[in-house]
Write a protein that holds these residues in place. Structure first.
Motif: not given
Length: 828
Positions: A188-192, A203-210
């Motif tokens: 998952e990622k949250i980008s602006q 700009t990637i504000l948050g990222t998760k990778m299993a």
């Protein structure tokens, strides 16, 4: 996979309200109907693909679904919870229903022409001065449990009527257990996104990778589909195709009006498109009849992989523009009966036996697919955002991988379901137990030619090699890694030649000045040998091979004792540069003297300043917490290197200048074929010895027979040109290669065919200054062509080249060259 099976062995099926159906729609004569509209009684929608197939998740409350297609009667089908696959045949209308008509002739052409003419008015990146929004993206690799036949849902053992015990293969059963409980991969990622001054930056504000504490940046940067539907080239899985609404699209595409469909309360024309001749995009455009803007788009390419990209838009009345709200990207298996790996080998697809290999049993893993979905939110228009480092395509914040769960709960546009939560829990625990991240880091070092041993990376390139001057070159070398220091490094090696009996060594150090721009200042001392007249670009990436084939045959070297300092940086956008100062003592190790101003030089000092820069204007660059990287390597790319001697500095003997350049282009095709072009040249001006001129990379031994000349082939070298046959003070070299997809001759014999042509022209200024060697010049040009048959068996292959043109030799066999090739396939 075994561990996954153990974790899910005691799985109990849970009943879920939502279930999935799939099927195919045809015209009653078994001819598939592409892009037919399917709607459920509770207003869920989808369309069939180009083969008439569909997949639809059915929500609670739906009792029927209907299929409509222009020119056919709409059909309603009752849903049965026990039925998962539907074959629906539509009946053609008997009345003379016409397609939607907006003009007396060629209505669809008029629509597309108006779409093209109004692109600048409808494209948010040209209509709006600026905008910004956030995006929530989730990428999964998974499969639908409902797609797997119920007959394999057992791992039991039973007796038949003849009392014979029969074991049922339980691999599909276990696979279904896994994918029912979790996905195979998830990130998952949250980008602006910010757009201003014609620049769009993520700009990637948050990222998760299993399975990973630190994300794999290569996967984050993988370009799955174009952001804008209005680009002249539309991109799917890093391959660009001509857009169906490009300026010349009407010449290359066929179009057909299928239906009129309401999107977001506005009527649209549903238009099917397909490339006329060559392989290309096909899909559906939904066009607003008032503005002729794209209100929705389905883009698809079907080949080795079946890839589709969907763009959905929201109409913004105050801005009078359709602004993108959601994108979906999906990959399933296409026309191939072998495994395919993508995303750096992370995701593997099995064969589609049902359509392309009837003899092969269709396994549960054949239903595996990759799905990436992005939802835009918090959208603002004409806000004039201040974009920092606009030349960067992607910037990842330092704390992006450390965001708390509250951040994700606030920014997810959809709740992470139980299956997604389980994916993180199970893959994270497995990653820790299996030390996946440590192994990945180790693998990256190995690929680049290093073995990490504590705080030092041992350099595999320095261990052993061979050439005709040194004999076997045995050595040891390495460089300190992050465990030693992230801001300071020490690099050293030592080597010994069994034939020349001389010890060589080097020692150097470097200090990190700026992490964001990967700026280092370095210094070193080296006492070693190098091939004469060879061209080395300081900015070229390190290439590791188990063996380096071409130097095996080289016998003419010069010794150099060098003091140098340099500055490495990526501070200039889309470039990497090296600025270097050096003092070199040079002594040729072959019969050579340089004549200048009445003096013969057998050794000399060269003090030089050198600037080397590579420019990749079409590549996308990514700023990560570990530095700036080339996220998407694109062509063409250009390299320029300028070297200038420094008169009267540290006993410098000669005054000269050198300009070297090269440009590279490479085109990869989805079917595995590849075309590459290389143009390279150099110009030396002033008083410069033969050791530092040009030999245009020969790779042929001076032996009597063709059999005696068989050796290993080089990478971009002239295989029919003899060592020391030609020298130049100025030259230009051109090479073209085309590699075909691998040919399956036998189960383990799948060679790769490559066609190659090379040519070069050159000249030698002041040849009287070079005393000793007998050589020719390239004033009339040099030409060779050949075939490479690589990877015939375990990486080994054969190549054959023929020399022709003005420098063709009298004996036919002297123009031939047969070489052995070896390519190590790391599966990346």
């Amino acid at each position: 996979m075994k561990l996954f099976c153990l974790l899910t062995f005691f799985f109990t099926l849970t009943t879920q309200a939502q279930f999935q159906i799939n099927g195919i729609v045809n015209d009653g004569n078994n001819k598939p109907l592409p892009f037919a509209t399917i709607s459920t009684s509770n207003k869920q929608h989808t369309i069939t693909d180009v083969d008439g197939k569909f997949i639809l998740d059915i929500a609670p409350g739906a009792s029927t679904f209907s299929i409509s297609y222009i020119g056919f009667e709409t059909k309603t089908v009752n849903l049965n919870s026990n039925k998962k696959y539907y074959t629906v045949a539509l009946v053609q209308k008997t009345d003379n229903l016409q397609e939607v008509v907006i003009a007396n002739e060629s209505p669809v052409s008029i629509i597309i022409r108006k779409v093209i003419a109004n692109k600048n008015k409808n494209n948010p990146q040209t209509k709006l001065k600026s905008f910004e929004y956030k995006t929530y993206n989730k990428l999964i690799v998974t499969a639908s449990p409902d797609s797997i036949d119920g007959r394999i849902d057992t791992s039991a053992v039973y007796k038949d009527l003849k009392k014979k015990r029969t074991n049922i293969d339980s691999s599909d059963y276990k696979f279904k257990e896994i994918i029912t409980k979790q996905h195979l991969f998830q990130t998952e990622k949250i980008s602006q996104y910010q757009f201003n001054n014609r620049k769009l930056k993520e700009t990637i504000l948050g990222t998760k990778m299993a399975g990973f504490k630190l994300p794999v940046y290569e996967i984050i940067a993988f370009n799955l589909q174009s952001i804008s539907i209005y680009d002249s080239k539309y991109e799917l899985l890093e391959t660009k195709y001509e857009s169906p609404i490009s300026n010349s699209a009407l010449k290359d595409y066929n179009y057909k009006i299928l239906d009129t469909v309401a999107i977001k309360g506005r009527s649209t024309y549903m238009i099917y498109f397909k490339k006329k001749k060559s392989t290309g995009l096909e899909g559906v455009l939904y066009i607003d009849p008032e503005s002729f803007a794209v209100a929705k788009a389905v883009m698809r390419i079907k080949g080795v992989l079946d890839i589709s990209g969907i763009h959905e838009f929201e109409y913004v009345p105050e801005e009078k523009v359709w602004f993108q709200s959601n994108t979906t990207f999906k990959i399933v298996k296409g026309k191939n009966d072998e495994d395919i790996k993508i995303l750096g080998g992370t995701i593997q697809f099995d064969a589609d036996a049902e359509e392309y290999n009837e003899s092969r049993k269709k396994a549960a893993s054949d239903f595996t697919y990759l799905l990436s979905a992005s939802n835009n939110y918090d959208i603002h228009y004409n806000t004039n955002p201040d974009i920092k480092n606009p030349a960067l395509y992607i910037e990842i914040k330092e704390d992006a991988h450390k965001k708390p769960e509250a951040f994700w709960n606030d920014n997810r546009t959809e709740t992470l379901d139980l299956k997604g939560q389980k994916t993180y829990q199970l893959l994270d625990s497995i990653s820790v137990k299996k030390r996946v991240e440590k192994r990945l880091g180790f693998g990256r070092k190995i690929i680049n030619g290093y073995i990490p041993i504590g705080p030092v990376d041992l350099d595999l390139k320095k261990v052993i090699s061979f050439n005709n001057y040194e004999g076997f070159r045995l050595g040891l070398g390495g460089i300190t890694n992050d465990r030693f220091s992230k801001n300071f490094r020490i690099e050293s090696y030592t080597a010994y030649g069994t034939k020349d009996g001389v010890l060589k060594y080097s020692v150097g150090t470097g200090f990190l000045l700026d992490k964001n721009t990967n700026t280092w200042i370095n210094g070193s001392f080296t006492d070693d040998v190098r091939e004469i007249a060879s061209t080395v670009f300081a900015v070229d990436k390190r290439v590791f091979k188990i063996y380096d084939p071409r130097p095996i045959n080289i016998s003419t070297f010069y010794e150099y004792i060098s003091w140098k300092t340099n500055l490495q940086t990526k501070i200039i956008p889309k470039t990497e540069a090296v600025l270097e100062l050096s003092r070199n003592y040079i002594e040729p190790k072959f019969d050579y003297l340089y004549y200048l101003h009445g003096r013969l030089y057998s050794n000399y000092v060269m003090t030089t300043a050198m600037l080397s820069i590579v420019w990749a204007p079409f590549s996308d660059f990514m700023q990560t917490p570990t530095g700036r990287n080339e996220a998407d390597k694109r062509f063409p790319r250009f390299t320029l290197q300028y070297t200038q001697s420094l008169p009267d500095v540290l006993q410098n003997d000669f005054t000269f200048s050198k300009i070297d350049f090269k440009t590279e282009y490479e085109k990869k095709f989805l079917n595995g074929q590849r075309t590459s072009l290389l143009l390279q040249g150099g110009y030396a001006l002033g008083d410069i010895p033969l050791t530092h001129l040009y030999n245009t990379a020969p790779n042929n031994l001076t032996k009597e027979t063709l059999i005696q000349r068989i050796t290993f082939s080089g990478r971009n070298s002239f295989e029919t040109m003899y060592f020391n046959e030609f020298f130049s003070s100025e030259y230009v070299f051109f090479q073209v290669k085309h590699g075909f997809e691998r040919i399956k001759l036998f189960r383990k014999v799948r060679p790769s065919l490559v066609l190659v042509s090379r040519m070069a022209w050159g000249d030698m200024k002041n040849p009287e200054q070079h005393v000793g060697p007998i050589y020719k010049t390239l004033t009339k040009g040099y030409f060779e062509s050949g075939i490479e048959l690589n990877k015939i068996y375990k990486g080994f292959g054969l190549s054959g080249f023929y020399r022709y043109g003005p420098n063709q030799l009298l004996k036919f066999e002297d123009n031939l060259s047969v070489k052995i090739s070896y390519i190590l396939d790391l599966g990346i």
